[in-house]
Design an enzyme around this catalytic site. Structure first.
Site, PDB file in Angstrom:
ATOM      1  N   SER A 109       0.802  -1.229   0.000  1.00  0.00           N
ATOM      2  CA  SER A 109       0.000   0.000   0.000  1.00  0.00           C
ATOM      3  C   SER A 109       0.835   1.279   0.000  1.00  0.00           C
ATOM      4  O   SER A 109       0.306   2.356  -0.265  1.00  0.00           O
ATOM      5  CB  SER A 109      -0.930   0.013   1.212  1.00  0.00           C
ATOM      6  OG  SER A 109      -1.827  -1.063   1.113  1.00  0.00           O
ATOM      7  N   ASP A 111     -11.102  -5.593  -0.906  1.00  0.00           N
ATOM      8  CA  ASP A 111     -10.466  -4.605  -0.049  1.00  0.00           C
ATOM      9  C   ASP A 111     -10.009  -5.341   1.201  1.00  0.00           C
ATOM     10  O   ASP A 111     -10.549  -6.373   1.571  1.00  0.00           O
ATOM     11  CB  ASP A 111     -11.463  -3.513   0.321  1.00  0.00           C
ATOM     12  CG  ASP A 111     -10.774  -2.296   0.905  1.00  0.00           C
ATOM     13  OD1 ASP A 111     -10.615  -1.307   0.151  1.00  0.00           O
ATOM     14  OD2 ASP A 111     -10.374  -2.343   2.092  1.00  0.00           O
ATOM     15  N   HIS A 144     -15.066   0.794   3.059  1.00  0.00           N
ATOM     16  CA  HIS A 144     -14.845   2.065   3.724  1.00  0.00           C
ATOM     17  C   HIS A 144     -15.964   3.060   3.448  1.00  0.00           C
ATOM     18  O   HIS A 144     -15.900   4.197   3.880  1.00  0.00           O
ATOM     19  CB  HIS A 144     -13.518   2.673   3.254  1.00  0.00           C
ATOM     20  CG  HIS A 144     -12.348   1.808   3.559  1.00  0.00           C
ATOM     21  ND1 HIS A 144     -11.651   1.875   4.750  1.00  0.00           N
ATOM     22  CD2 HIS A 144     -11.766   0.832   2.851  1.00  0.00           C
ATOM     23  CE1 HIS A 144     -10.685   0.998   4.744  1.00  0.00           C
ATOM     24  NE2 HIS A 144     -10.725   0.333   3.591  1.00  0.00           N
ATOM     25  N   CYS A 197      -7.637   2.587   1.638  1.00  0.00           N
ATOM     26  CA  CYS A 197      -8.726   1.897   0.948  1.00  0.00           C
ATOM     27  C   CYS A 197      -8.246   1.329  -0.382  1.00  0.00           C
ATOM     28  O   CYS A 197      -7.708   2.043  -1.229  1.00  0.00           O
ATOM     29  CB  CYS A 197      -9.874   2.900   0.717  1.00  0.00           C
ATOM     30  SG  CYS A 197     -11.156   2.241  -0.363  1.00  0.00           S
TER      31      CYS A 197
END
Lengths: 628, 370
Positions: free
Chosen positions: A322, A359, A365, A378
């Site tokens: 991420s 996710d 989210h 997210c």
């Protein structure tokens, strides 16, 4: 008595030719005299030179290497005297009886001893190094047996000594005898067989500065090569000292923070690219290698599944997870594919093609903008946006941020990582790029791999609002002869075509990652410093290669955290990678916080006023631990 | 019996010359062996050999040479027997059988062969003296006398001594002279025969001897093996320069680059330490020695005495010239000692004996009755 009477004529007959004999002898004598004159008078100088060449040997004395300091002048690597055991086989009349006794004195097996000696054989009078770093007891024992041990020599020499041992081992590196291949490569000038050169890390990169100039000793030898006396000594000259950008205290904190875990920590000054700390675990002990480790020890190091000889900071290639979303966010704003206000509805997954991209948060989210997408990491937002950008735009911005290419750090064998593109896929895999693959890349998975150092480049660019400074290790050089200090100018910053406004949004979001109660690293929020960062959790499963072998938690995700601080005017960029550590927020972010707090002088203490007072030294971490 | 006048003449000068040469030898041996830890240093041993040499000198000078020559043939026969014995049951050293053990001592029959060939040649030529030079027929008998022990010595093999023996014979033949017709024919014949003789000679050499001859022609061919001697010797002599490096200053010999420095290569040691000036003085001394010998041969009472003197000069000159030539790199390494200077008892005693014989001829030149 015999009666043969000899008339006088007979002897007279001989007399004329006796002069012939005389003449012949005189002629021969004269010829030899001419020859002697030719050798001594005409060519005397030439033969005198030959006789000098016969008796005089030039022996090189190795120079002590220059010292290595950290940025504040704390000594990192020096030279310490040690005693080395040599054997000259040509001087040993009876090796079969002497060698086992010698082996016994220095605690080796006779087999080990013979193996060392059979390895170089060309010149019987070449001293073969048998053991380094003799203890005083061994020296005393051998000296005591001196007469019983012909051909055994003890030489006082300098050995390279990394004061803190394993600390920053990959950065500092080790030294060793020049190899045959290195000799033949022609890169090393003025060095002979048996010479010591840097073989890894700083020692290798700056070898020409540190190495120094060997001295020369002219000695007289007899026909057997025995040293009779020393004729002339030319002292060796120590190499120049170097001051690194490294901060010893910060390095200690970082080493301590990573502890026994496999992984890497890099800390840099984003303003000039100076490397402040560089940790790669597991590490090796450079002192063992510098002093000529046994082939046994080498084999163990090479076979170790933890790969201690690999500098993970520049050679470990991992999916960024991420943390990669930072690049995507910047690309989105720059290409106007989205504004900070653009929203994506996250329901916990994104159906794409014939599969659902999940996710990390089951329920999703909800409706997120870029800020929240970064703060909460997210995935669906970036699946959607990544798809809009397309792989080639992602690739372009990744390169701008310093990913997928060598950073140019002055260390050997840096890896480039990989940022995929349609072009790359076509050439390397002979396949077209599939849109689904873009979605994996958008959250830092799939083909994309980066090194921890590249990650630091990326976070530095963010911290520095678009100015990228290549990493720099050397701060100054102290000339050994003149004592003058040469400052190394800071590396030239490169502006990347991304607007400050974009960076403001990204920086804000990254600050939120730590400070927002919903942020993925909210647990590492510092009470003392404002910091921004991004967590990453890189999946190991499905990776090609499976380099992590048989570690019990080998399927655990790698934990990332990239951070900068203080948010208002960044002074440090940090990357933490913990192999198989799990979540970036829990496994990596706390380590980054420790490093940042230590560097900015706000070590976890009861100090009430942060940021203003710089404590002279951080508290000794070991003491803290023993109390706890 | 001994004429006083001979001593009263300049003979004392000759003794000085011999003692000076001996002294140079001892000094050079001292220089190269001073560092050794032996209980009796080699130069001291050499002095013992010199003393023994003088005793033999006196012995050989004392007994009338006519008396000695009477036993020429028996001595010759004994020599042959010993030479055969040494081949059958001799003690070998360094690949050559030269020594014969008599239980209490070892003798080297090839040394005896030098003396006995000298005696037998002089005896034969004086008994059958050809007035107008030798012809082929007259050469056959003495030639055979020489060839027989020569071949036996070559077989040991000892090329140096074999050649030395032939030098005795050839110097006598030179002095007696050859008939001019025979001289022409024989030179033509030997020219024609040369390839075959060479073939025979070469095939009878041992490997190490052939190697020595080869390296003589090109020492660099084998710089660490046989060529090493020649190269190091040339370096030693050459580096001595005009005035030498002084006593103990010769690095070539002191540091043992020069092999066999106290025996066969003593001249290199001497030249390295005393330079061209030293060589000049040594050559001058040797020149006086030869001159003295030539005068004895010239003024000898009879053919026997004259030929004995000629043989002695021929033999000693052969050793001197071949050894010096070898160390200067102009002759192959045949391993002959330098007379009066090289370390070694055998050479010393033989050389002093030969000089004694020379003096013997001189002493008896005014004798009327014998």
């Amino acid at each position: 008595m015999r009666e043969s009477y000899l008339p006088q004529e007979e002897t007279r007959d001989l007399q004329s030719r006796i002069y012939w004999l005389f003449g012949l002898i005189i002629l021969a004598l004269f010829g030899l005299l001419l020859r002697a004159w030719y050798l001594q008078g005409v060519n005397g100088k030439f033969y005198l030179e030959l006789s000098e060449n016969n008796r005089v040997r030039v022996v090189e004395t190795p120079p002590p290497r220059g010292l290595i300091y950290d940025r504040n002048g704390a000594l990192l690597v020096n030279n310490v005297p040690s005693f080395t055991l040599y054997v000259v086989l040509g001087d040993m009349p009876d090796p079969a009886s002497v060698l086992p006794r010698l082996a016994d004195l220095v605690g080796m097996t006779p087999e080990e001893m013979t193996r060392r000696l059979t390895f170089k054989k060309e010149d019987p009078f070449f001293p073969i190094k048998v053991k380094d770093d003799l203890t005083m007891r061994e020296v005393a024992l051998i000296e005591g047996h001196g007469l019983d041990l012909p051909g055994v020599k003890i030489e006082a020499e300098f050995k390279r000594n990394a004061i803190h041992g394993i600390l920053a081992a990959h950065l500092l590196g080790y030294v060793g005898e020049i190899t045959q291949a290195q000799l033949e490569s022609g890169t090393y000038q003025n060095i002979r067989r048996g010479g010591i050169i840097g073989q890894y890390g700083i020692e290798q990169t700056f070898d020409s500065i540190i190495r120094g100039t060997p001295g020369q000793k002219r000695i007289e030898v007899d026909a057997l090569g025995h040293e009779i006396r020393v004729l002339e000594v030319n002292e060796p000259q120590r190499g120049d000292d170097v001051y690194l950008s490294l901060d010893l205290n910060l390095q200690k904190v970082a080493e301590e923070a990573l502890g026994n875990q496999s992984g890497a920590i890099v800390a840099m000054d984003p303003k000039n690219g100076e490397v402040l700390a560089m940790v790669s675990h597991p590490a090796f002990n450079p002192n063992l290698l510098s002093q000529g480790a046994s082939s046994h020890a080498w084999e163990a190091l090479l076979k170790d599944e933890g790969r201690p000889l690999t500098n993970r900071v520049i050679q470990g290639q991992y999916p960024p997870g991420s943390t990669f979303k930072i690049v995507l966010g910047a690309a989105l704003l720059e290409t106007k594919e989205a504004t900070p206000a653009s929203r994506v509805e996250c329901r916990g997954f994104l159906p794409f093609g014939n599969r659902n991209f999940k996710d990390w948060k089951r329920g999703g989210h909800g409706s997120v903008d870029l800020h929240r997408a970064l703060v909460e990491s997210c995935d669906v937002y970036f699946y959607e946006m990544g798809n809009r950008l397309g792989i080639d735009t992602i690739s372009k911005y990744s390169h701008l941020f310093g990913l997928g290419q060598q950073t140019g750090i002055e260390l050997a064998s840096e890896k480039g990582g990989l940022i995929p593109s349609t072009e790359w896929k076509r050439q390397a895999r002979k396949e077209p790029w599939y849109p689904g693959e873009t979605l994996s890349v958008s959250i830092g998975q799939g083909y994309v791999t980066v090194t921890p150092l590249q990650q630091t480049m990326m976070i530095n660019v963010v911290a520095n609002q678009g100015v990228l400074h290549p990493p720099q290790l050397l701060k100054k050089i102290r000339d050994q002869e003149t004592g003058s200090i040469q400052e190394i100018p800071a590396s030239e910053g490169k502006h990347i075509p991304v607007s400050p406004e974009t960076f403001r949004v990204i920086q804000n979001a990254l600050a939120g990652v730590v400070s927002d109660p919903h942020g993925t690293a909210t647990g590492s929020k510092s009470q003392l410093v404002s910091m921004g960062g991004k967590t990453g959790t890189a999946q190991v499963i499905g990776l090609k290669g499976g380099v992590h072998g048989k570690l019990p938690d080998k399927f655990n995700d790698h934990a990332w955290f990239v951070a900068f601080a203080p948010v208002e005017s960044p002074k440090i960029g940090v990357t933490v990678l913990v192999e198989n550590g799990g979540h970036g927020g829990s496994a990596a972010a706390p380590l980054a916080k420790k490093v940042i707090e230590a560097y900015l002088g706000v070590a976890p203490s009861l100090e009430p006023e942060p940021m203003t007072v710089k404590s002279p030294a951080p508290p000794p971490p070991i003491a803290v631990r023993s109390e706890g | 019996m001994i004429d006083r006048r001979s001593i009263a003449g300049y003979d004392w000068l000759l003794f000085v010359v011999v003692i000076l040469i001996l002294g140079m030898g001892v000094l050079s041996i001292y220089s190269v062996t001073a560092a050794s830890q032996a209980r009796t240093p080699l130069y001291v041993k050499q002095i013992y050999w010199i003393i023994l040499g003088w005793i033999v000198f006196l012995l050989m000078a004392w007994i009338d040479y006519h008396e000695i020559a009477r036993f020429a043939y028996p001595i010759y026969a004994l020599t042959l027997v010993l030479l055969v014995l040494v081949l059958v049951m001799g003690r070998s050293a360094q690949g050559a059988q030269r020594w014969l053990s008599l239980g209490f001592m070892n003798v080297q029959p090839s040394e005896l062969a030098k003396i006995s060939l000298l005696l037998v040649s002089a005896k034969y030529f004086s008994d059958y003296f050809p007035k107008k030079g030798l012809n082929l027929r007259q050469l056959l008998m003495p030639g055979g006398l020489v060839l027989l022990p020569m071949l036996l010595i070559l077989k040991q093999p000892d090329l140096g001594t074999a050649l030395a023996i032939s030098s005795v014979f050839f110097s006598m033949v030179l002095v007696i002279g050859l008939r001019s017709k025979f001289l022409i024919y024989s030179s033509l014949l030997s020219l024609m025969m040369f390839p075959f003789l060479w073939q025979f000679f070469w095939s009878h050499l041992k490997d190490y001897q052939r190697e020595r001859l080869r390296t003589f022609i090109d020492p660099t061919n084998d710089p660490t093996g046989t060529g090493y001697h020649i190269i190091q010797s040339k370096i030693a002599v050459g580096s001595g320069g005009l005035f030498g490096k002084g006593l103990f200053g010769g690095t070539q010999s002191q540091l043992k680059f020069l092999p066999e420095s106290h025996t066969d290569f003593i001249f290199s040691v001497f030249s390295e330490e005393w330079g061209f000036v030293g060589i000049l003085i040594l050559f001058l001394l040797f020149f006086f020695l030869v001159l003295w010998g030539i005068e004895i041969a010239y003024k000898a009472k009879d053919v026997l005495g004259s030929l004995l003197a000629v043989g002695v000069i021929g033999l000693i000159s052969f050793y001197f010239l071949v050894n010096v030539g070898m160390t200067l790199g102009v002759m192959p390494v045949v391993g002959v000692p330098l007379p009066l200077m090289s370390y070694g008892g055998t050479s010393m005693v033989t050389t002093m004996g030969l000089l004694g014989l020379l003096f013997n001829v001189k002493l008896r030149r005014f004798m009327l009755f014998y």
